[in-house]
Design a protein around this motif. Structure first.
Motif, mmCIF file in Angstrom:
data_model
loop_
_atom_site.group_PDB
_atom_site.id
_atom_site.type_symbol
_atom_site.label_atom_id
_atom_site.label_comp_id
_atom_site.label_asym_id
_atom_site.label_seq_id
_atom_site.Cartn_x
_atom_site.Cartn_y
_atom_site.Cartn_z
ATOM 1 N N ALA A 46 0.828 -1.210 0.000
ATOM 2 C CA ALA A 46 0.000 0.000 0.000
ATOM 3 C C ALA A 46 0.864 1.263 0.000
ATOM 4 O O ALA A 46 0.555 2.236 -0.704
ATOM 5 N N ARG A 47 1.938 1.249 0.767
ATOM 6 C CA ARG A 47 2.826 2.421 0.791
ATOM 7 C C ARG A 47 3.518 2.605 -0.562
ATOM 8 O O ARG A 47 3.722 3.727 -1.018
ATOM 9 N N ARG A 48 3.863 1.493 -1.214
ATOM 10 C CA ARG A 48 4.463 1.581 -2.554
ATOM 11 C C ARG A 48 3.461 2.180 -3.537
ATOM 12 O O ARG A 48 3.807 3.061 -4.329
ATOM 13 N N ARG A 49 2.193 1.722 -3.486
ATOM 14 C CA ARG A 49 1.163 2.296 -4.364
ATOM 15 C C ARG A 49 1.007 3.783 -4.107
ATOM 16 O O ARG A 49 0.848 4.575 -5.038
ATOM 17 N N ASP A 50 1.036 4.174 -2.816
ATOM 18 C CA ASP A 50 0.930 5.595 -2.472
ATOM 19 C C ASP A 50 2.070 6.400 -3.106
ATOM 20 O O ASP A 50 1.849 7.470 -3.673
ATOM 21 N N ARG A 51 3.296 5.882 -2.987
ATOM 22 C CA ARG A 51 4.446 6.597 -3.553
ATOM 23 C C ARG A 51 4.319 6.706 -5.064
ATOM 24 O O ARG A 51 4.556 7.767 -5.640
ATOM 25 N N GLU A 52 3.943 5.598 -5.721
ATOM 26 C CA GLU A 52 3.818 5.600 -7.179
ATOM 27 C C GLU A 52 2.721 6.552 -7.655
ATOM 28 O O GLU A 52 2.850 7.187 -8.694
ATOM 29 N N ALA A 53 1.651 6.668 -6.876
ATOM 30 C CA ALA A 53 0.529 7.534 -7.261
ATOM 31 C C ALA A 53 0.708 8.966 -6.755
ATOM 32 O O ALA A 53 -0.090 9.842 -7.081
ATOM 33 N N GLY A 54 1.738 9.184 -5.936
ATOM 34 C CA GLY A 54 1.930 10.512 -5.355
ATOM 35 C C GLY A 54 0.869 10.860 -4.329
ATOM 36 O O GLY A 54 0.559 12.034 -4.099
ATOM 37 N N THR A 55 0.320 9.838 -3.675
ATOM 38 C CA THR A 55 -0.744 10.041 -2.687
ATOM 39 C C THR A 55 -0.172 10.628 -1.405
ATOM 40 O O THR A 55 0.853 10.177 -0.897
ATOM 41 N N SER A 56 -0.848 11.632 -0.900
ATOM 42 C CA SER A 56 -0.502 12.168 0.417
ATOM 43 C C SER A 56 -1.802 12.286 1.208
ATOM 44 O O SER A 56 -2.881 12.377 0.634
ATOM 45 N N TYR A 57 -1.667 12.260 2.486
ATOM 46 C CA TYR A 57 -2.831 12.301 3.369
ATOM 47 C C TYR A 57 -2.858 13.638 4.094
ATOM 48 O O TYR A 57 -1.817 14.165 4.469
ATOM 49 N N PRO A 58 -4.063 14.209 4.285
ATOM 50 C CA PRO A 58 -4.147 15.540 4.902
ATOM 51 C C PRO A 58 -3.558 15.550 6.307
ATOM 52 O O PRO A 58 -3.693 14.588 7.043
ATOM 53 N N THR A 59 -2.898 16.651 6.599
ATOM 54 C CA THR A 59 -2.342 16.794 7.943
ATOM 55 C C THR A 59 -3.461 16.818 8.972
ATOM 56 O O THR A 59 -4.550 17.287 8.700
ATOM 57 N N GLY A 60 -3.149 16.306 10.116
ATOM 58 C CA GLY A 60 -4.158 16.216 11.156
ATOM 59 C C GLY A 60 -4.128 17.381 12.112
ATOM 60 O O GLY A 60 -3.283 18.271 12.019
ATOM 61 N N THR A 61 -5.054 17.342 13.025
ATOM 62 C CA THR A 61 -5.150 18.376 14.051
ATOM 63 C C THR A 61 -5.044 17.722 15.423
ATOM 64 O O THR A 61 -5.383 16.544 15.578
ATOM 65 N N PRO A 62 -4.611 18.462 16.424
ATOM 66 C CA PRO A 62 -4.542 17.897 17.773
ATOM 67 C C PRO A 62 -5.903 17.391 18.273
ATOM 68 O O PRO A 62 -5.968 16.369 18.953
ATOM 69 N N ALA A 63 -6.980 18.073 17.909
ATOM 70 C CA ALA A 63 -8.310 17.630 18.345
ATOM 71 C C ALA A 63 -8.640 16.266 17.753
ATOM 72 O O ALA A 63 -9.193 15.399 18.433
ATOM 73 N N ARG A 64 -8.304 16.062 16.489
ATOM 74 C CA ARG A 64 -8.569 14.767 15.853
ATOM 75 C C ARG A 64 -7.659 13.686 16.434
ATOM 76 O O ARG A 64 -8.063 12.538 16.587
ATOM 77 N N ASP A 65 -6.428 14.043 16.767
ATOM 78 C CA ASP A 65 -5.526 13.082 17.410
ATOM 79 C C ASP A 65 -6.083 12.646 18.762
ATOM 80 O O ASP A 65 -6.030 11.463 19.113
ATOM 81 N N ALA A 66 -6.615 13.609 19.504
ATOM 82 C CA ALA A 66 -7.216 13.282 20.805
ATOM 83 C C ALA A 66 -8.421 12.369 20.617
ATOM 84 O O ALA A 66 -8.626 11.420 21.387
ATOM 85 N N MET A 67 -9.222 12.642 19.581
ATOM 86 C CA MET A 67 -10.375 11.795 19.303
ATOM 87 C C MET A 67 -9.929 10.371 18.977
ATOM 88 O O MET A 67 -10.523 9.391 19.448
ATOM 89 N N VAL A 68 -8.865 10.231 18.197
ATOM 90 C CA VAL A 68 -8.324 8.914 17.860
ATOM 91 C C VAL A 68 -7.923 8.175 19.133
ATOM 92 O O VAL A 68 -8.255 7.002 19.324
#
Length: 192
Positions: free
Chosen positions: A144-166
């Motif tokens: 999956a990480r290889r597919r991400d690199r090949e596709a140039g996929t990046s994931y949105p940066t998170g927020t402290p509130a969302r980290d706390a929710m996690v």
């Protein structure tokens, strides 16, 4: 053991199609449509999971001990499953920094869960079950990480509130499963 292995083959096989046959998967989705593909995928996954559960129960009725787990294995397993539940929660809570960093926290969570259970269990059925999940999760994460690199996929940066929710969702789910549901589901007390 045959039922367990068959269930693992079906369940993990279905979950490996993208890793080993992505062009075929894409063609099937185009041919069947996304809804029918997901429906078939779900049915195959449920059948495989049912066989895994049934097969593990059958194999556990007459356990073959491969090794005796160390006492500390249960404590490490508890810590690794906390990590696993937080990682799994990160897969579903949008815009958190864990997902931004890992891309596929569910697979990392399965790795932590499987490793923890390998350390705490020494029967042949446990080694087959958790070893298979660990090997699959490592291979799928790398893929999956290889597919991400090949596709140039990046994931949105998170927020402290969302980290706390996690963290809260992961810890609550871990406590619920560990202290309430684990014994009911598996016949084994997770703690105590």
């Amino acid at each position: 053991m045959t039922v367990l292995v068959l269930g693992l083959f079906i369940f993990l096989g279905a979950h490996s199609v993208r890793m080993v046959a992505d062009p075929w998967r894409t063609a099937q989705i185009a041919r069947l449509g996304p809804g029918r593909w997901k429906g078939l995928y779900t049915l195959v996954s449920i059948a495989g999971l049912a066989l895994v559960v049934w097969g593990y129960g059958l194999a556990s009725a007459h356990p073959a001990v491969v090794w005796t787990p160390p006492v500390w294995g249960r404590h490490v397993a508890a810590l690794l499953t906390i990590l696993a539940f937080v990682l799994i929660a990160a897969a579903y809570v949008p815009r958190n920094r864990i997902k931004a960093a890992l891309g596929h926290p569910m697979l990392a969570g399965v790795q932590a869960w499987a490793l923890g259970h390998l350390l705490a269990n020494g029967t042949l059925a446990a080694v087959v079950l958790f070893g298979a999940f660990l090997a699959w999760a490592v291979a799928d994460f790398v893929s999956a990480r290889r597919r991400d690199r090949e596709a140039g996929t990046s994931y949105p940066t998170g927020t402290p509130a969302r980290d706390a929710m996690v963290a809260v969702v992961g810890l609550v789910a871990w406590a619920l499963l560990g202290f309430v549901l684990h014994e009911w589901m598996t016949g084994v007390r997770a703690f105590g």
